[in-house]
Structures are given as structure tokens and as C-alpha cells.
Design a protein around this motif. Sequence first.
Motif, mmCIF file in Angstrom:
data_model
loop_
_atom_site.group_PDB
_atom_site.id
_atom_site.type_symbol
_atom_site.label_atom_id
_atom_site.label_comp_id
_atom_site.label_asym_id
_atom_site.label_seq_id
_atom_site.Cartn_x
_atom_site.Cartn_y
_atom_site.Cartn_z
ATOM 1 N N GLU A 15 -9.708 3.817 1.887
ATOM 2 C CA GLU A 15 -9.985 2.389 1.667
ATOM 3 C C GLU A 15 -8.943 1.520 2.355
ATOM 4 O O GLU A 15 -9.272 0.506 2.973
ATOM 5 C CB GLU A 15 -9.989 2.069 0.172
ATOM 6 N N GLN A 36 -11.486 -3.973 -1.555
ATOM 7 C CA GLN A 36 -12.761 -4.337 -2.164
ATOM 8 C C GLN A 36 -12.817 -4.143 -3.673
ATOM 9 O O GLN A 36 -13.714 -4.625 -4.326
ATOM 10 C CB GLN A 36 -13.896 -3.534 -1.512
ATOM 11 N N ARG A 37 -11.837 -3.434 -4.211
ATOM 12 C CA ARG A 37 -11.826 -3.212 -5.665
ATOM 13 C C ARG A 37 -10.441 -3.556 -6.192
ATOM 14 O O ARG A 37 -9.459 -3.525 -5.449
ATOM 15 C CB ARG A 37 -12.218 -1.782 -6.007
#
Length: 128
Positions: A15, A36-37
Amino acid sequence: MSPKNASQPTESELEILQVLWTDGPATVRQVHERLQRPVGYTTVLKLLQIMAEKGLVTRDESERSHVYAAKHKREATQKKMVQDLLDRCFSGAADQLILQALSAKKLSAAELAEIRTMIDEFERKRTE
């Protein structure tokens, strides 16, 4: 983790690499903001430190905030990961890997046509 794939990125490391490949070199804070998280800042810092030790990223320490960059291009990392998957799961049988990849999701006619074009191009380059 075996020494053979010790430099393979984990899911979390991948990621981070996606951010670095897409946006270029970045500080820990910039990477943290672009993930994204939700992940804690200190977690991102620790992951980047581990990634530097594994040789997945480089660290520029010339400024107060260290700047991290992916050490290898996206394509090189993908190729290495696919080779590892091919060896470990398919005993080197590329046709079986491709069949599994094709059956993993329903492809549109356009996607199938693009894959056929890529195969034709691959074959053309091999015979040159």
C-alpha cells in the motif's frame, strides 16, 4: 519468511509502495495522508523504516523530514512478486497461473480483446 522472499513487500508495505509509485518521493506525513485506509502515523513511520532495511525504499536524510522513495519501479516489483507466486503456487506452470487469473473475475469483451492483443504483441517480440 524465507530469505528468498525476504524483500517481498507485505500487504501494508505494498500500500505504501503504491503511494510512492503514484505520487513520487514523500515524507512519512505525506504517505500517511495519502493512504486509502486509516493507519496511525507511527505505524507508517515504522513500516517505512522496515522497508528501508528490506531494501524496498530509499531514505533521503538530508532534510529534517526524511523523504522516502520506492527503490524499484512498480513493474520490477510486480514481476518479482508474480515470479514468486508462479514458483510457490504453480510449480512454474505459467499457463495454470494465467488460467486462474482469467477465471478470478468476469472479463469484458474489451478486456479479453486487450489480452489477446498483448499476447500477440508478446509473441511478435519473441520471434524478432
